[in-house]
Design an enzyme around this catalytic site. Structure first.
Site, PDB file in Angstrom:
ATOM      1  N   GLY A   1      -6.473   2.615   5.684  1.00 10.80           N
ATOM      2  CA  GLY A   1      -5.790   2.282   6.345  1.00 10.80           C
ATOM      3  C   GLY A   1      -6.761   3.528   6.924  1.00 10.80           C
TER       4      GLY A   1
ATOM      5  N   ALA B   1      -9.821   3.734   9.026  1.00  7.02           N
ATOM      6  CA  ALA B   1     -10.164   2.831  10.595  1.00  7.02           C
ATOM      7  C   ALA B   1      -8.959   2.903  11.785  1.00  7.02           C
ATOM      8  CB  ALA B   1     -11.090   2.041  10.187  1.00  7.02           C
TER       9      ALA B   1
ATOM     10  N   ARG C   1       4.812  -5.132  11.388  1.00  8.37           N
ATOM     11  CA  ARG C   1       5.808  -6.556  11.508  1.00  8.37           C
ATOM     12  C   ARG C   1       5.707  -7.014  12.814  1.00  8.37           C
ATOM     13  NH1 ARG C   1      11.842  -6.957  11.026  1.00  8.37           N
ATOM     14  NH2 ARG C   1      11.638  -4.617  10.184  1.00  8.37           N
TER      15      ARG C   1
ATOM     16  N   GLY D   1       2.387   4.068   5.069  1.00  7.91           N
ATOM     17  CA  GLY D   1       2.113   2.499   6.063  1.00  7.91           C
ATOM     18  C   GLY D   1       4.121   1.947   6.140  1.00  7.91           C
TER      19      GLY D   1
ATOM     20  N   ASP E   1       9.946  12.496  10.345  1.00  6.10           N
ATOM     21  CA  ASP E   1      10.875  12.347  11.099  1.00  6.10           C
ATOM     22  C   ASP E   1      12.042  13.800  10.354  1.00  6.10           C
ATOM     23  OD1 ASP E   1      11.431  10.032  11.080  1.00  6.10           O
ATOM     24  OD2 ASP E   1      11.167   9.990   8.743  1.00  6.10           O
TER      25      ASP E   1
ATOM     26  N   HIS F   1      13.166   6.055   5.256  1.00  7.86           N
ATOM     27  CA  HIS F   1      12.231   6.276   6.839  1.00  7.86           C
ATOM     28  C   HIS F   1      12.553   4.808   7.862  1.00  7.86           C
ATOM     29  CE1 HIS F   1       8.933   6.739   9.586  1.00  7.86           C
ATOM     30  NE2 HIS F   1       8.165   5.982   9.279  1.00  7.86           N
TER      31      HIS F   1
HETATM   32  P1  NDP Z   1      -1.347   3.436  12.312  1.00  2.00           P
HETATM   33  O1  NDP Z   1      -2.693   3.791  11.466  1.00  2.00           O
HETATM   34  O2  NDP Z   1      -1.044   3.473  13.639  1.00  2.00           O
HETATM   35  O3  NDP Z   1      -0.590   2.782  11.280  1.00  2.00           O
HETATM   36  C1  NDP Z   1      -0.785   3.094  10.021  1.00  2.00           C
HETATM   37  C2  NDP Z   1       0.033   2.637   9.479  1.00  2.00           C
HETATM   38  O4  NDP Z   1       1.189   3.763   8.927  1.00  2.00           O
HETATM   39  C3  NDP Z   1       1.851   1.532   9.678  1.00  2.00           C
HETATM   40  O5  NDP Z   1       2.223   0.935   8.725  1.00  2.00           O
HETATM   41  C4  NDP Z   1       2.622   2.288  10.537  1.00  2.00           C
HETATM   42  O6  NDP Z   1       3.997   2.091  10.582  1.00  2.00           O
HETATM   43  C5  NDP Z   1       2.780   3.537   9.733  1.00  2.00           C
HETATM   44  N1  NDP Z   1       3.183   4.766  10.421  1.00  2.00           N
HETATM   45  C6  NDP Z   1       4.232   5.333   9.438  1.00  2.00           C
HETATM   46  N2  NDP Z   1       4.847   6.477  10.098  1.00  2.00           N
HETATM   47  C7  NDP Z   1       4.312   5.939  11.678  1.00  2.00           C
HETATM   48  C8  NDP Z   1       4.746   6.877  13.304  1.00  2.00           C
HETATM   49  N3  NDP Z   1       5.981   8.109  12.789  1.00  2.00           N
HETATM   50  N4  NDP Z   1       3.659   6.056  14.188  1.00  2.00           N
HETATM   51  C9  NDP Z   1       2.782   5.631  13.759  1.00  2.00           C
HETATM   52  N5  NDP Z   1       2.696   4.555  12.614  1.00  2.00           N
HETATM   53  C10 NDP Z   1       3.384   4.999  11.641  1.00  2.00           C
HETATM   54  O7  NDP Z   1      -2.225   1.654  12.150  1.00  2.00           O
HETATM   55  P2  NDP Z   1      -3.398   0.750  12.737  1.00  2.00           P
HETATM   56  O8  NDP Z   1      -3.385  -0.050  13.195  1.00  2.00           O
HETATM   57  O9  NDP Z   1      -4.057   1.941  13.492  1.00  2.00           O
HETATM   58  O10 NDP Z   1      -4.351   0.420  11.281  1.00  2.00           O
HETATM   59  C11 NDP Z   1      -4.393  -0.048  10.431  1.00  2.00           C
HETATM   60  C12 NDP Z   1      -5.676   0.046   9.408  1.00  2.00           C
HETATM   61  O11 NDP Z   1      -5.520   0.151   8.321  1.00  2.00           O
HETATM   62  C13 NDP Z   1      -6.103  -0.656  10.208  1.00  2.00           C
HETATM   63  O12 NDP Z   1      -7.647  -0.659  10.504  1.00  2.00           O
HETATM   64  C14 NDP Z   1      -6.571  -2.289   8.933  1.00  2.00           C
HETATM   65  O13 NDP Z   1      -7.290  -2.076   9.197  1.00  2.00           O
HETATM   66  C15 NDP Z   1      -5.397  -0.740   7.688  1.00  2.00           C
HETATM   67  N6  NDP Z   1      -5.435  -1.582   6.918  1.00  2.00           N
HETATM   68  C16 NDP Z   1      -5.874  -1.577   5.545  1.00  2.00           C
HETATM   69  C17 NDP Z   1      -5.708  -2.277   4.586  1.00  2.00           C
HETATM   70  C18 NDP Z   1      -6.413  -2.053   4.002  1.00  2.00           C
HETATM   71  O14 NDP Z   1      -6.546  -0.735   3.104  1.00  2.00           O
HETATM   72  N7  NDP Z   1      -6.131  -2.556   2.163  1.00  2.00           N
HETATM   73  C19 NDP Z   1      -4.200  -3.168   4.605  1.00  2.00           C
HETATM   74  C20 NDP Z   1      -3.834  -3.451   5.813  1.00  2.00           C
HETATM   75  C21 NDP Z   1      -4.050  -2.520   6.601  1.00  2.00           C
HETATM   76  P3  NDP Z   1       4.312   0.888  12.145  1.00  2.00           P
HETATM   77  O15 NDP Z   1       3.656  -0.885  11.427  1.00  2.00           O
HETATM   78  O16 NDP Z   1       5.803   0.771  11.847  1.00  2.00           O
HETATM   79  O17 NDP Z   1       4.002   1.583  13.041  1.00  2.00           O
END
Ligand code: NDP
Length: 328
Positions: free
Chosen positions: A11, A13, A92, A130, A159, A187
């Site tokens: 993730g 990016a 979600r 994640g 937390d 969490h």
């Molecule tokens: P973020 O970088 O903001 O968040 C990523 C994950 O971290 C989410 O699941 C989020 O949960 C979690 N998270 C845990 N703690 C926290 C916190 N305190 N605050 C916010 N998030 C938290 O998400 P983006 O959408 O900006 O980026 C996700 C990236 O992941 C995208 O670029 C997507 O393409 C990529 N991705 C990559 C995958 C892979 O490498 N195979 C698979 C899936 C996605 P929550 O949703 O509950 O906020």
């Protein structure tokens, strides 16, 4: 000079990735004398954005950064990985049930567990950020049978840090005066930040607060719902603080926690404190010689017991759901 450490970030990016990568490359994850090579994993649609971030990393000319590789294939991304930061997850969606969310994330964390099993370095350490982080970590761990289970952890350090600041503000003390705070369980909104075993200036923290109503109606919900409050205020989810907590978690895992204190991390249970063995649940932990150890012998009163049980029961339900789905 030291050999570079391979750090795989999924993730990469995303928002958290953007806040995390520059700190890793500057030496804050592993220490100022440890060179790093970054291995960025993204889904194909986000590879171009990851390339943009890599260009910026190049433009920082970080002395410790010895290379950046970008992948859309988990097997390749985890090849030789010493540290895996699993940030990318399926958020979600509207109307999505918990079971749907767990299934969607199973499609991400099962293959990543398999990839870690197949090709990561012998000393691989995994932190899942994640969400739902604890159960995503359990899925990855279950699909990496050749890697010691203890190498799979999930993040409750944010937390923990949130709880430290809320308590410090309430008592008008410095963060440095607070020791031995614990986040227990999942969490999620059921997490339990425990002040009964925490210390402020050497005395008991719950006694120093002396206000059970504040603890129940203010402190615990403020910590548990802080993420939503930040989205409300900032118009975007917490990213820099989540990245900061990931840095804290891995730094302490590798370098040890200070004497006379502990921190919180979700690690596979050995049955301590009645948490079913194998669940990835948050505990009071110290890090010694590169391994997390659960702090033993704490007194758990009735109030804490009920809160811990509620959060652990949620983890049991999540585990049962992913079991039925054949993910663990
Ligand atoms: P973020 O970088 O903001 O968040 C990523 C994950 O971290 C989410 O699941 C989020 O949960 C979690 N998270 C845990 N703690 C926290 C916190 N305190 N605050 C916010 N998030 C938290 O998400 P983006 O959408 O900006 O980026 C996700 C990236 O992941 C995208 O670029 C997507 O393409 C990529 N991705 C990559 C995958 C892979 O490498 N195979 C698979 C899936 C996605 P929550 O949703 O509950 O906020």
């Amino acid at each position: 000079s030291k050999a570079p450490v391979n750090v795989t970030v999924t993730g990469a990016a995303g928002q958290i990735g953007y806040a995390l990568l520059f700190r890793i490359a500057s030496g804050q994850l592993l220490g100022a004398d440890t060179p790093v090579k970054l291995r960025l994993l993204e889904i194909p649609q986000a590879v171009k954005a990851a390339e943009g971030t890599a260009m910026e990393l190049d433009d920082c000319a970080f002395p410790l950064l010895q290379g950046i590789d970008i992948f859309d294939d988990a097997t390749k991304a985890f090849e030789g990985a010493n540290v895996g930061l699993l940030v990318g997850a399926r958020p979600r969606g509207k109307g999505m049930e918990r079971g749907d969310l767990l299934q969607a994330n199973g499609g991400i964390f099962k293959p990543q567990g398999e990839a870690i099993n197949a090709g990561a370095a012998d000393d691989i350490r995994v932190l899942v950020v994640g969400n739902p982080a604890n159960t995503n970590a359990l899925i990855a761990q279950s699909n990496a049978p050749d890697v010691p289970a203890e190498r799979f952890t999930a993040m409750t350090r944010l937390d923990h840090n949130r709880a430290l600041t809320q308590l410090a503000k309430k008592l008008g003390v410095s963060i440095n005066d607070i020791k031995k705070l614990t986040i227990w369980g999942n969490h999620s909104a059921t997490q339990y930040p425990d002040l009964f075993n925490a210390e402020v200036g050497g005395g008991n923290a719950a006694k120093a607060v002396g206000d059970q109503a504040w603890l129940e109606n203010d402190f615990i919900p403020t910590v548990a719902k802080r993420g939503a409050a930040i989205i409300e205020a900032r118009g975007a989810s917490s990213a820099a603080s989540a990245a900061n907590a990931a840095i804290d978690h891995v730094f302490d895992w590798v370098n040890g926690t200070p004497e006379g204190d502990w921190t919180s991390a979700a690690i596979p249970s050995d049955g301590s404190y009645g948490v079913p063995e194998g669940l990835i649940s948050s505990f009071p932990v110290v890090s010694r010689e590169g391994k997390w150890e659960i702090v033993q012998g704490l007194e758990i009163d009735e109030f804490s017991r009920a809160r811990i049980d509620a959060s652990v029961n949620e983890l049991v339900e999540e585990r049962d759901t992913v079991r039925k789905l054949g993910l663990v």
